[in-house]
Write a protein that holds these residues in place. Structure first.
Motif, mmCIF file in Angstrom:
data_model
loop_
_atom_site.group_PDB
_atom_site.id
_atom_site.type_symbol
_atom_site.label_atom_id
_atom_site.label_comp_id
_atom_site.label_asym_id
_atom_site.label_seq_id
_atom_site.Cartn_x
_atom_site.Cartn_y
_atom_site.Cartn_z
ATOM 1 N N LEU A 310 -22.975 -18.188 -19.007
ATOM 2 C CA LEU A 310 -22.915 -17.592 -20.083
ATOM 3 C C LEU A 310 -21.824 -16.340 -20.041
ATOM 4 O O LEU A 310 -21.387 -16.440 -21.348
ATOM 5 C CB LEU A 310 -24.401 -17.398 -20.412
ATOM 6 C CG LEU A 310 -25.391 -18.461 -21.015
ATOM 7 C CD1 LEU A 310 -26.918 -18.011 -20.888
ATOM 8 C CD2 LEU A 310 -24.808 -19.112 -22.172
ATOM 9 N N ALA A 311 -22.031 -15.491 -19.106
ATOM 10 C CA ALA A 311 -20.966 -14.620 -19.125
ATOM 11 C C ALA A 311 -19.701 -14.893 -19.322
ATOM 12 O O ALA A 311 -18.796 -14.366 -19.835
ATOM 13 C CB ALA A 311 -21.350 -13.638 -18.118
ATOM 14 N N ALA A 312 -19.378 -15.981 -18.517
ATOM 15 C CA ALA A 312 -17.912 -16.495 -18.343
ATOM 16 C C ALA A 312 -17.730 -17.260 -19.954
ATOM 17 O O ALA A 312 -16.531 -16.865 -20.486
ATOM 18 C CB ALA A 312 -17.805 -17.610 -17.552
ATOM 19 N N VAL A 313 -18.562 -17.629 -20.624
ATOM 20 C CA VAL A 313 -18.269 -18.273 -21.823
ATOM 21 C C VAL A 313 -18.266 -17.045 -22.921
ATOM 22 O O VAL A 313 -17.303 -17.280 -23.820
ATOM 23 C CB VAL A 313 -19.597 -19.104 -22.309
ATOM 24 C CG1 VAL A 313 -19.499 -19.417 -23.723
ATOM 25 C CG2 VAL A 313 -19.323 -20.542 -21.573
ATOM 26 N N GLU A 314 -18.830 -15.846 -22.894
ATOM 27 C CA GLU A 314 -18.923 -14.760 -23.519
ATOM 28 C C GLU A 314 -17.255 -14.382 -23.301
ATOM 29 O O GLU A 314 -16.878 -13.931 -24.441
ATOM 30 C CB GLU A 314 -19.862 -13.873 -23.325
ATOM 31 C CG GLU A 314 -20.026 -12.679 -24.246
ATOM 32 C CD GLU A 314 -20.791 -11.593 -23.968
ATOM 33 O OE1 GLU A 314 -21.003 -10.625 -24.313
ATOM 34 O OE2 GLU A 314 -22.206 -11.978 -23.269
ATOM 35 N N ALA A 315 -16.917 -14.084 -22.268
ATOM 36 C CA ALA A 315 -15.730 -13.646 -22.049
ATOM 37 C C ALA A 315 -14.529 -14.411 -22.772
ATOM 38 O O ALA A 315 -13.517 -13.996 -23.193
ATOM 39 C CB ALA A 315 -15.216 -13.384 -20.622
ATOM 40 N N GLU A 316 -14.704 -15.834 -22.740
ATOM 41 C CA GLU A 316 -13.766 -16.665 -23.223
ATOM 42 C C GLU A 316 -14.009 -16.551 -24.721
ATOM 43 O O GLU A 316 -12.715 -16.404 -25.523
ATOM 44 C CB GLU A 316 -13.916 -18.119 -22.917
ATOM 45 C CG GLU A 316 -13.417 -19.083 -23.670
ATOM 46 C CD GLU A 316 -11.839 -19.248 -23.488
ATOM 47 O OE1 GLU A 316 -11.168 -19.831 -24.245
ATOM 48 O OE2 GLU A 316 -11.483 -18.368 -22.408
ATOM 49 N N ALA A 317 -15.020 -16.272 -25.173
ATOM 50 C CA ALA A 317 -15.126 -16.173 -26.612
ATOM 51 C C ALA A 317 -14.487 -14.832 -27.287
ATOM 52 O O ALA A 317 -13.830 -14.879 -28.310
ATOM 53 C CB ALA A 317 -16.654 -16.032 -27.149
ATOM 54 N N GLU A 318 -14.685 -13.896 -26.462
ATOM 55 C CA GLU A 318 -14.034 -12.525 -26.790
ATOM 56 C C GLU A 318 -12.646 -12.549 -26.822
ATOM 57 O O GLU A 318 -11.868 -12.022 -27.782
ATOM 58 C CB GLU A 318 -14.485 -11.573 -25.652
ATOM 59 C CG GLU A 318 -15.914 -11.201 -25.957
ATOM 60 C CD GLU A 318 -16.319 -10.091 -25.239
ATOM 61 O OE1 GLU A 318 -15.563 -9.610 -24.373
ATOM 62 O OE2 GLU A 318 -17.478 -9.485 -25.315
ATOM 63 N N ARG A 319 -11.806 -13.565 -25.797
ATOM 64 C CA ARG A 319 -10.345 -13.453 -25.873
ATOM 65 C C ARG A 319 -10.042 -14.431 -27.238
ATOM 66 O O ARG A 319 -9.080 -14.155 -27.848
ATOM 67 C CB ARG A 319 -10.027 -14.624 -24.810
ATOM 68 C CG ARG A 319 -10.261 -13.837 -23.244
ATOM 69 C CD ARG A 319 -9.729 -14.546 -22.027
ATOM 70 N NE ARG A 319 -10.218 -14.223 -21.118
ATOM 71 C CZ ARG A 319 -11.254 -14.965 -20.332
ATOM 72 N NH1 ARG A 319 -11.598 -16.122 -20.801
ATOM 73 N NH2 ARG A 319 -11.690 -14.361 -19.233
ATOM 74 N N LEU A 320 -10.800 -15.498 -27.549
ATOM 75 C CA LEU A 320 -10.551 -16.269 -28.838
ATOM 76 C C LEU A 320 -10.652 -15.421 -30.114
ATOM 77 O O LEU A 320 -10.218 -15.773 -30.895
ATOM 78 C CB LEU A 320 -11.410 -17.452 -28.885
ATOM 79 C CG LEU A 320 -11.389 -18.295 -27.595
ATOM 80 C CD1 LEU A 320 -12.242 -19.675 -27.873
ATOM 81 C CD2 LEU A 320 -9.941 -19.038 -27.613
ATOM 82 N N ALA A 321 -11.492 -14.431 -30.064
ATOM 83 C CA ALA A 321 -11.671 -13.395 -31.157
ATOM 84 C C ALA A 321 -10.304 -12.832 -31.444
ATOM 85 O O ALA A 321 -10.014 -12.677 -32.619
ATOM 86 C CB ALA A 321 -12.755 -12.719 -31.172
ATOM 87 N N LEU A 322 -9.636 -12.499 -30.483
ATOM 88 C CA LEU A 322 -8.211 -11.855 -30.545
ATOM 89 C C LEU A 322 -7.412 -12.969 -31.315
ATOM 90 O O LEU A 322 -6.383 -12.533 -32.208
ATOM 91 C CB LEU A 322 -7.534 -11.751 -29.330
ATOM 92 C CG LEU A 322 -8.309 -10.810 -28.640
ATOM 93 C CD1 LEU A 322 -7.719 -10.716 -27.050
ATOM 94 C CD2 LEU A 322 -8.271 -9.256 -29.218
ATOM 95 N N ILE A 323 -7.267 -14.375 -31.060
ATOM 96 C CA ILE A 323 -6.393 -15.097 -31.862
ATOM 97 C C ILE A 323 -7.034 -15.328 -33.205
ATOM 98 O O ILE A 323 -6.199 -15.123 -34.402
ATOM 99 C CB ILE A 323 -6.622 -16.585 -31.301
ATOM 100 C CG1 ILE A 323 -6.049 -16.542 -29.758
ATOM 101 C CG2 ILE A 323 -5.846 -17.784 -31.992
ATOM 102 C CD1 ILE A 323 -6.137 -17.920 -29.066
#
Length: 408
Positions: A310-323
């Motif tokens: 879940l922490a790895a998924v959250e990190a991915e979501a935060e990167r996508l928020a930049l896009i």
């Protein structure tokens, strides 16, 4: 102008007017469905004699057909006409790293044959052979010949450069940018072939068949092996000056630690190196997720409640928020659709993505999953092919060169 030129000009005017009227009727029938002569006259703003003559010409050309009388009513019953969807066919092709998907459709957009094939090829030449074999198999399965296929659209990663006749910026598909490859592809898929970016076609697919049917401006962001974006503005695909609009893989932002510092990141794009499927796996392994051999496994573990996953998924979501935040500031879309192998996990990605987006910007648009899933690209290729095929078929069958020239 010479006398002969004036005579030719006068002679061309009736042909042009006839072609314009016939094309207007075709579009009216396509939008409204089966209609009678009086209905067409009213909807198209043409006289009844003009409609009768145009319908007769279109029926002779095999472009429209009678479908029976309207609902019985007092007096004479009118005959209904519809566009003949069998006047031509299209083929849409999605070439990805893992799959080749091919669909054939008639001019109404109805899929008449479909096949998905694993892409296990490791050379561009072998990939062209595979695509050719699958496409010819689909056409055969539909009971068609290639002479009946008016147009084919092929989608793949990268930016198609018409000057060099190559896909550029496509590092995830070996040999895809090789000179001469597109010529080989065209030879394998006669008679009329166009090439386009896969994320562009996914956006067109969602516009035509999916979540974007009622929207004017939206974007489709695909996150998987690579990252790409298709942009729809006022209902039309936006490509930019050089066809590179939507290449968000190259957003110049920092990612995981020094992910943007190496040569691979510069080649693929800093954002792609930081947020694609490989990046999900890299993050998961770094924080100790067990069995993190693929992004699919990481998301499955997160869905099962694994805290590290879940922490790895959250990190991915935060990167996508930049896009999403960047796109919101530049394009102000009605919504952002996510797709691809990573982007389709909207249930896990959306909460942390929206939370991070609220921290970054007040402009955050609605984020949703694309409706078409893995079919978005191939259906977008079909929809794009139809736009061209309808013109080509009209030109070939009804002598519509005049109206097509006038439109361009």
């Amino acid at each position: 102008m010479s006398r002969q030129g004036r005579d030719n000009h006068r002679g061309g005017q009736p042909r042009l007017l006839r072609a314009i009227n016939e094309r207007a009727l075709l579009e009216t029938l396509r939008r409204g469905g089966p209609s009678s002569r009086p209905q067409l006259a009213r909807l198209a703003g043409l006289s009844k004699p003009t409609v009768s003559l145009a319908l007769a010409n279109l029926e002779t050309a095999g472009l429209v057909r009678p479908v029976g009388p309207a609902t019985p009513s007092p007096g004479r019953t009118a005959m209904l006409y519809e566009v003949d969807p069998t006047a031509g066919y299209v083929v849409g092709i999605d070439i990805g790293r893992a799959w080749v998907r091919v669909a054939a459709a008639d001019l109404s957009g109805q899929i008449v044959a479909r096949r998905d094939e694993r892409n296990r090829e490791r050379s561009a030449t072998a990939l062209v052979r595979l695509v050719s074999a699958v496409a010819h198999g689909v056409v055969d399965a539909a009971g068609l010949t290639w002479e009946q296929v008016a147009h084919t659209v092929v989608g793949g990663p990268g930016v198609f450069d018409p000057d060099s006749d190559r896909f550029l910026l496509a590092p995830n598909l070996p040999g895809w940018s090789r000179p001469g490859l597109m010529s080989s592809l065209r030879e394998a898929l006669p008679p009329s072939v166009a090439l386009d970016n896969d994320a562009n076609l996914a956006a067109v697919g969602e516009r035509s068949y999916g979540s974007g049917q009622d929207a004017d401006t939206f974007v489709y962001v695909s996150i998987g092996t690579g990252i790409g974006m298709g942009i729809i503005i006022d209902g039309e695909l936006y490509r930019g000056a050089h066809g590179a609009a939507g290449e968000v893989a190259y957003l110049p932002v920092a990612g995981d630690g020094d992910a943007g510092a190496d040569r691979d990141a510069r080649l693929r794009g800093i954002m792609e190196a930081a947020a694609s499927a490989d990046a999900v796996v890299r993050t998961a392994k770094r924080i100790g997720v067990a069995g993190a051999s693929s992004a699919k496994r990481v998301f499955a573990a997160a869905r099962a409640g694994d805290e590290l996953a879940l922490a790895a998924v959250e990190a991915e979501a935060e990167r996508l928020a930049l896009i999403v935040g960047t796109v919101a500031a530049i394009l102000d879309p009605e919504f952002v659709l996510l797709g691809g192998g990573v982007g389709s996990n909207i249930d896990l990605l959306r909460p942390p993505l929206e939370s991070r987006l609220a921290e970054l910007t007040p402009l955050g648009p609605r984020v949703a999953e694309g409706q078409l899933g893995q079919d978005a690209i191939v259906l977008g290729a079909v929809a794009s092919a139809l736009d061209t095929a309808r013109d080509l078929v009209f030109e070939q069958r009804a002598g519509g060169e005049a109206v097509l020239s006038a439109r361009t």
